[in-house]
Design a protein around this motif. Structure first.
Motif, PDB file in Angstrom:
ATOM      1  N   THR A   1       0.129 -16.378 -19.078  1.00 56.51           N
ATOM      2  CA  THR A   1       1.262 -16.895 -18.313  1.00 56.51           C
ATOM      3  C   THR A   1       1.458 -16.147 -17.003  1.00 56.51           C
ATOM      4  N   HIS A   2       1.305 -14.827 -17.053  1.00 58.45           N
ATOM      5  CA  HIS A   2       1.610 -14.014 -15.878  1.00 58.45           C
ATOM      6  C   HIS A   2       0.357 -13.477 -15.184  1.00 58.45           C
ATOM      7  N   GLY A   3      -0.811 -13.994 -15.539  1.00 58.55           N
ATOM      8  CA  GLY A   3      -2.048 -13.437 -15.015  1.00 58.55           C
ATOM      9  C   GLY A   3      -2.160 -13.471 -13.501  1.00 58.55           C
ATOM     10  N   ALA A   4      -1.677 -14.552 -12.890  1.00 57.04           N
ATOM     11  CA  ALA A   4      -1.809 -14.676 -11.433  1.00 57.04           C
ATOM     12  C   ALA A   4      -0.446 -14.657 -10.754  1.00 57.04           C
ATOM     13  N   GLU A   5       0.479 -13.934 -11.320  1.00 63.60           N
ATOM     14  CA  GLU A   5       1.822 -13.798 -10.739  1.00 63.60           C
ATOM     15  C   GLU A   5       1.700 -13.288  -9.304  1.00 63.60           C
ATOM     16  N   SER A   6       2.355 -13.990  -8.384  1.00 63.69           N
ATOM     17  CA  SER A   6       2.058 -13.835  -6.962  1.00 63.69           C
ATOM     18  C   SER A   6       2.423 -12.476  -6.387  1.00 63.69           C
ATOM     19  N   HIS A   7       3.460 -11.828  -6.903  1.00 61.99           N
ATOM     20  CA  HIS A   7       3.868 -10.548  -6.325  1.00 61.99           C
ATOM     21  C   HIS A   7       2.782  -9.487  -6.524  1.00 61.99           C
ATOM     22  N   SER A   8       2.176  -9.488  -7.715  1.00 56.61           N
ATOM     23  CA  SER A   8       1.121  -8.509  -7.964  1.00 56.61           C
ATOM     24  C   SER A   8      -0.140  -8.827  -7.179  1.00 56.61           C
ATOM     25  N   LEU A   9      -0.439 -10.112  -6.993  1.00 60.50           N
ATOM     26  CA  LEU A   9      -1.596 -10.473  -6.180  1.00 60.50           C
ATOM     27  C   LEU A   9      -1.380 -10.070  -4.720  1.00 60.50           C
ATOM     28  N   ALA A  10      -0.152 -10.233  -4.247  1.00 57.79           N
ATOM     29  CA  ALA A  10       0.161  -9.790  -2.889  1.00 57.79           C
ATOM     30  C   ALA A  10      -0.024  -8.280  -2.767  1.00 57.79           C
ATOM     31  N   ALA A  11       0.411  -7.553  -3.797  1.00 58.27           N
ATOM     32  CA  ALA A  11       0.228  -6.100  -3.799  1.00 58.27           C
ATOM     33  C   ALA A  11      -1.254  -5.745  -3.761  1.00 58.27           C
ATOM     34  N   ALA A  12      -2.057  -6.438  -4.572  1.00 53.90           N
ATOM     35  CA  ALA A  12      -3.493  -6.144  -4.619  1.00 53.90           C
ATOM     36  C   ALA A  12      -4.157  -6.389  -3.268  1.00 53.90           C
ATOM     37  N   MET A  13      -3.795  -7.479  -2.617  1.00 51.92           N
ATOM     38  CA  MET A  13      -4.377  -7.742  -1.300  1.00 51.92           C
ATOM     39  C   MET A  13      -3.984  -6.668  -0.297  1.00 51.92           C
ATOM     40  N   ALA A  14      -2.732  -6.227  -0.354  1.00 56.69           N
ATOM     41  CA  ALA A  14      -2.287  -5.163   0.547  1.00 56.69           C
ATOM     42  C   ALA A  14      -3.036  -3.867   0.277  1.00 56.69           C
ATOM     43  N   VAL A  15      -3.294  -3.581  -1.005  1.00 58.92           N
ATOM     44  CA  VAL A  15      -4.057  -2.385  -1.361  1.00 58.92           C
ATOM     45  C   VAL A  15      -5.452  -2.458  -0.755  1.00 58.92           C
ATOM     46  N   MET A  16      -6.129  -3.581  -0.946  1.00 63.68           N
ATOM     47  CA  MET A  16      -7.500  -3.704  -0.441  1.00 63.68           C
ATOM     48  C   MET A  16      -7.548  -3.611   1.078  1.00 63.68           C
ATOM     49  N   GLU A  17      -6.571  -4.200   1.748  1.00 67.38           N
ATOM     50  CA  GLU A  17      -6.507  -4.104   3.205  1.00 67.38           C
ATOM     51  C   GLU A  17      -6.252  -2.664   3.648  1.00 67.38           C
ATOM     52  N   THR A  18      -5.340  -1.996   2.959  1.00 64.30           N
ATOM     53  CA  THR A  18      -5.002  -0.617   3.308  1.00 64.30           C
ATOM     54  C   THR A  18      -6.204   0.305   3.135  1.00 64.30           C
ATOM     55  N   TYR A  19      -6.961   0.112   2.075  1.00 65.44           N
ATOM     56  CA  TYR A  19      -8.146   0.939   1.841  1.00 65.44           C
ATOM     57  C   TYR A  19      -9.093   0.892   3.035  1.00 65.44           C
ATOM     58  N   VAL A  20      -9.308  -0.308   3.558  1.00 69.58           N
ATOM     59  CA  VAL A  20     -10.233  -0.465   4.675  1.00 69.58           C
ATOM     60  C   VAL A  20      -9.648   0.120   5.955  1.00 69.58           C
ATOM     61  N   GLU A  21      -8.408  -0.223   6.248  1.00 73.81           N
ATOM     62  CA  GLU A  21      -7.817   0.136   7.538  1.00 73.81           C
ATOM     63  C   GLU A  21      -7.398   1.601   7.616  1.00 73.81           C
ATOM     64  N   GLU A  22      -7.066   2.209   6.482  1.00 73.13           N
ATOM     65  CA  GLU A  22      -6.630   3.611   6.493  1.00 73.13           C
ATOM     66  C   GLU A  22      -7.690   4.573   5.975  1.00 73.13           C
ATOM     67  N   GLY A  23      -8.841   4.064   5.580  1.00 71.79           N
ATOM     68  CA  GLY A  23      -9.904   4.944   5.092  1.00 71.79           C
ATOM     69  C   GLY A  23      -9.488   5.718   3.858  1.00 71.79           C
ATOM     70  N   THR A  24      -8.919   5.014   2.888  1.00 74.50           N
ATOM     71  CA  THR A  24      -8.323   5.672   1.722  1.00 74.50           C
ATOM     72  C   THR A  24      -9.338   6.436   0.891  1.00 74.50           C
ATOM     73  N   ILE A  25     -10.511   5.866   0.670  1.00 81.82           N
ATOM     74  CA  ILE A  25     -11.514   6.550  -0.156  1.00 81.82           C
ATOM     75  C   ILE A  25     -11.851   7.915   0.435  1.00 81.82           C
ATOM     76  N   ALA A  26     -12.072   7.966   1.745  1.00 80.62           N
ATOM     77  CA  ALA A  26     -12.400   9.234   2.396  1.00 80.62           C
ATOM     78  C   ALA A  26     -11.247  10.227   2.250  1.00 80.62           C
ATOM     79  N   ARG A  27     -10.029   9.721   2.370  1.00 80.64           N
ATOM     80  CA  ARG A  27      -8.859  10.590   2.235  1.00 80.64           C
ATOM     81  C   ARG A  27      -8.741  11.148   0.819  1.00 80.64           C
ATOM     82  N   LEU A  28      -8.980  10.320  -0.177  1.00 81.06           N
ATOM     83  CA  LEU A  28      -8.921  10.796  -1.558  1.00 81.06           C
ATOM     84  C   LEU A  28      -9.945  11.895  -1.797  1.00 81.06           C
ATOM     85  N   HIS A  29     -11.138  11.704  -1.288  1.00 78.23           N
ATOM     86  CA  HIS A  29     -12.171  12.716  -1.477  1.00 78.23           C
ATOM     87  C   HIS A  29     -11.862  13.994  -0.705  1.00 78.23           C
ATOM     88  N   GLU A  30     -11.293  13.855   0.474  1.00 80.92           N
ATOM     89  CA  GLU A  30     -10.928  15.038   1.265  1.00 80.92           C
ATOM     90  C   GLU A  30      -9.867  15.863   0.542  1.00 80.92           C
TER      91      GLU A  30
END
Length: 435
Positions: A291-320
């Motif tokens: 029922t709640h698998g594609a609930e839009s608020h969480s999908l919006a959050a996931a897209m924002a996460v993926m965008e942030t990773y690319v634009e802010e270089g999150t992986i590199a920051r985590l490793h640093e």
């Protein structure tokens, strides 16, 4: 921190939790038995890498949300993406356009996958992967990596743990990580539908291991499944499969994908995934229908996460951040001569700490001592898993507190008994037969 004075509300809240919720938490790993006696703060709120308990104490937090919160609490981009959707409704009678956008974004991020289906938690998607593998191969047994601690709350996995009450004997066997010969013996036994493992944990895979494992599994007609709950969005933007350049047949993601919001994903090769769809001539698989698998608020959050990773270089920051923390903790331990007992292991973005006794064995008693000193110093977490919200000052403060904890650790080792510094019973393993 004078816990007798400063954790009174948390202690009362823990009593209320146990009277209302079995285990006192909705996840066993968050139970107060995982923390020193009387030192299990109940959280009021968080911001960035800091949280506050109901008593008003502030902590630097590690392992946030069981490693799910990699950008820090209330990350502005994630919050804004969710806020935009809140006034647009949620959970319609037909798919939302966000389901297309989120799927496209996910598959662009994980190019080794060809189709994706979203759900709410990791157990749902790992179990869906197992079900799909069984249908695709016509086999029943599942081979899980015995060196990896958790795959699902469902019977096929929990039945292999000490907490198997109420579960019939599962059709699950175990193999050791990195041992191709032992894995082949299991596969030779027949009826293995899939081999499921985390591509990496505390130690890097030997060169070529994952590719050889894939070829071995395929040679016996089974499927390879990567559980990327932890490695996904911590090892690399495209997960461990992207970092190590090995394409599994199916893979599962969650945790950091939503930065605390409830979203997980089953991804894989089109020819396999389609058996759970409407365009395939094979017998249908009831893959994921929630029922709640594609609930839009969480999908919006996931897209924002993926965008942030690319634009802010999150992986590199985590490793640093993780590299800096690991170096500081090791130096602090060495400074007190406890480097053989207080150890930091794992990839820089996913650090765990080991607390070993005078014989070099993992010790819940010394872990209790260590956690107690950390919490008293304003550091909370079952690990040293970093979020990108940590500041350099946070890392410096953590290293200072670890140094103070190592002073106490040294005293306990010299005394040959940590009891006097534990403050009560030892922390307990999550998987145990009796409470």
């Amino acid at each position: 921190m004078d816990t007798a004075k400063l954790l009174l509300r948390s202690r009362r809240a823990n009593q209320r939790l146990h009277s209302l919720i079995p285990g006192g938490a909705h996840t066993y790993a968050k139970g107060d038995d995982q923390f020193p006696e009387g030192m299990a703060p109940v959280i009021s709120h968080g911001n960035g890498a800091h949280v506050w308990d109901v008593d008003g104490n502030e902590y630097i937090e590690y392992g946030s949300g069981l490693r799910a919160v990699s950008l820090g609490h209330a990350h502005p981009r994630v919050v804004e993406a969710v806020r935009r959707e809140l006034v647009r409704g949620s959970n319609f009678v037909r798919p939302s356009i966000l389901e297309i956008e989120a799927a496209e974004r996910f598959l662009a991020t994980i190019p080794t996958a060809e189709m994706v289906k979203f759900a709410k938690n990791g157990s749902d998607v790992t179990t869906a992967a197992v079900r799909l593998a069984r249908a695709a191969t016509g086999r029943t047994k599942v081979a899980v990596c015995g060196d990896h601690p958790f795959f699902s709350t469902d019977d096929w996995f929990i039945g292999t743990t000490p907490m198997s009450a109420g579960i019939p004997a599962p059709l699950t066997v175990k193999f050791p990580y990195g041992d191709l010969e032992a894995t082949e013996k299991l596969l030779q036994g027949g009826d293995i539908a899939c081999v499921i493992l985390e591509a990496a944990t505390q130690f890097e895979p030997a060169p070529g291991y994952l590719a050889k494992l894939r070829d071995l599994v395929h040679s016996y007609g089974a499927l390879l499944v990567f559980d990327e709950m932890i490695t996904g969005f911590r090892w690399a933007d495209a997960g461990a499969q992207g970092l190590y350049d090995v394409q599994p047949d199916l893979s599962t993601f969650g945790k950091a994908l939503g930065n605390g919001f409830a979203v997980s994903a089953l991804a894989g090769r089109r020819e396999i995934m389609e058996q759970g769809g409407l365009r395939d001539s094979r017998e249908r698989v009831f893959l994921l229908s929630t029922t709640h698998g594609a609930e839009s608020h969480s999908l919006a959050a996931a897209m924002a996460v993926m965008e942030t990773y690319v634009e802010e270089g999150t992986i590199a920051r985590l490793h640093e951040l993780g590299s800096r923390l690991a170096a500081g903790v090791r130096a602090a331990a060495a400074g007190m001569g406890v480097e053989e007992h207080v150890q930091v292991r794992g990839r820089a973005s996913n650090l765990v700490f080991m607390t070993l006794d005078e014989h070099g064995n993992p010790s819940p008693q010394y872990r209790t001592l260590f956690l107690r000193q950390l919490i008293a110093g304003g550091i909370i977490g079952p690990s040293f898993v970093v979020s990108s919200a940590l500041s350099d000052e946070d890392i410096d403060r953590t290293i200072d507190v670890v140094g103070q904890a190592c002073v106490v650790y040294r005293k306990a080792l010299d005394a040959g008994d940590p009891t006097a510094w534990m403050g009560g019973r030892a922390v307990k393993p999550v998987f145990r037969q009796f409470a």
